[in-house]
Write an enzyme that holds these catalytic residues in place. Structure first.
Site, short mmCIF file in Angstrom:
data_model
loop_
_atom_site.label_atom_id
_atom_site.label_comp_id
_atom_site.label_asym_id
_atom_site.label_seq_id
_atom_site.Cartn_x
_atom_site.Cartn_y
_atom_site.Cartn_z
CB THR A 2 42.60 38.31 29.98
OG1 THR A 2 42.81 39.48 30.47
CG2 THR A 2 43.86 37.30 30.42
CB SER A 58 36.79 43.98 29.69
OG SER A 58 37.14 43.70 31.23
CB THR A 101 38.05 39.38 34.47
OG1 THR A 101 39.38 39.81 34.29
CG2 THR A 101 38.57 37.85 33.81
CG ASP A 102 40.05 44.33 34.57
OD1 ASP A 102 40.18 43.41 35.54
OD2 ASP A 102 40.87 45.03 33.90
#
Length: 341
Positions: A13, A62, A95-96
């Site tokens: 992101t 991610s 972030t995932d």
């Protein structure tokens, strides 16, 4: 010439773009290069207190993180650890799966003589108020921070995740789907904070000394890990114990050829009777099965940090299920390497 900070881009992101800057929740991840991200961060050279260099090794969302990118990250980090012209590494990431990549690098790199700092963003790069530029600047400041003896302040894999919070790979986890402060270290709390170009460590936190314990292990792991494109890494899946669980799930995964299994347990290590019977049969058939609590805080009472010697044990692991999966995968790789002699 002063050593540089190497910034490795993987997408996420932080490199995303929204069609409408006023709707930052609707965007496409991994659109901007790491060079473009750096160009948009005012004062990052001051935060670095020295030269910067950048390399793009992947450009993915991610949620799609994979063994190939992890192998490429290890290769780059290992080269940086052995390169006298590099003094620290910063990695931009989605972030995932940030916590999983951080834990993988923590496991394979071991004790560090140079900082490795991951960072991310919850909003795309063209949002009206993007968080990525500040997070990236804070990560560079953290990587550049020195102690009173002029040595790197951070000697373990850490992540700068928002609001200047600095988290250890050991405890880091994403706890919210969209707020800016989306990460937590649970009961442990952040290990420190970045305030401008100053890094404050939590009172009582003692940075690890380089060269202690098992020392740096990145080169050994790089030699042991096969290139995933030519030889897939062990297949480890996660199953969750929950109400209404039905038979057949573990058997279906075994039929597909999994190499290991992590059970995300309820509470303090409890498992639904249907699943309990299935994993007992699986262990008898030689499938490694480890347990980890699905609770967001705390670990199972008798949990430990595992290793390759624990593959045959009914082990409660002091990690989240997602990090437990990484550790089991690495333990299986260690066992395979040992078996080859």
């Amino acid at each position: 010439m002063q050593p540089k900070i190497l910034i490795i881009g993987t997408g996420g992101t932080i490199a995303g773009m929204a069609d409408d800057a006023e709707k930052p929740g609707q965007y496409r991840a991994a659109q901007l290069s790491i060079a473009a991200l750096l160009a948009g961060v005012s004062g990052i050279e001051t935060a670095a207190a020295g030269p910067l260099d950048a390399v793009q090794i992947a450009q993915i969302d991610s949620k799609d993180m994979n063994d190939e990118v992890w192998h490429a990250l290890l290769k780059r980090c290992d080269a940086a650890m052995r390169d006298e012209t590099v003094r620290a590494v910063v990695i931009t990431h989605g972030t995932d799966t940030l916590e999983e990549t951080a834990w993988f690098l923590h496991c394979v790199l071991g004790r560090l003589a140079k900082p490795v700092v991951l960072t991310c963003a919850m909003r795309p790069a063209n949002a009206l108020m993007p968080d990525g530029p500040q997070n990236l600047k804070d990560a560079v400041a953290a990587a550049a921070a020195l102690d009173a003896d002029g040595q790197p302040l951070l000697r373990e894999v850490v992540a700068v995740t928002g609001g200047g919070e600095l988290h250890s790979a050991r405890w880091l986890q994403k706890v919210h789907p969209h707020r800016l402060l989306a990460f937590s270290s649970g009961e442990q709390g952040p290990l420190g904070w970045v305030d401008g170009v100053t890094v404050r460590l939590r009172q009582g936190y003692a940075p690890q000394a380089p060269g202690t314990a098992d020392g740096y292990s990145g080169s050994q792991w790089l030699a042991a890990l096969p290139v995933p494109a030519s030889q897939p890494w062990p297949w480890v899946e996660i199953v969750t114990s929950h109400a209404g669980l039905r038979p057949g799930l573990v058997e279906a995964l075994q039929a597909q050829g999994i190499d290991g299994l992590v059970v995300a347990t309820t509470g303090n290590g409890t498992v639904h009777q249907v699943l309990l019977e299935a994993i007992a049969r699986a262990r008898q058939q030689g499938l490694p099965v480890w347990r980890s609590s699905r609770c967001s805080d705390g670990v199972i009472s008798d949990a430990v940090l595992p290793g390759a010697a624990d593959l045959e044990k009914d082990l409660a692991v002091a990690l989240t299920p997602y990090k437990c999966r990484v550790s089991l995968q690495l333990a299986l790789l260690q066992a395979q390497t040992k078996a080859k002699g």
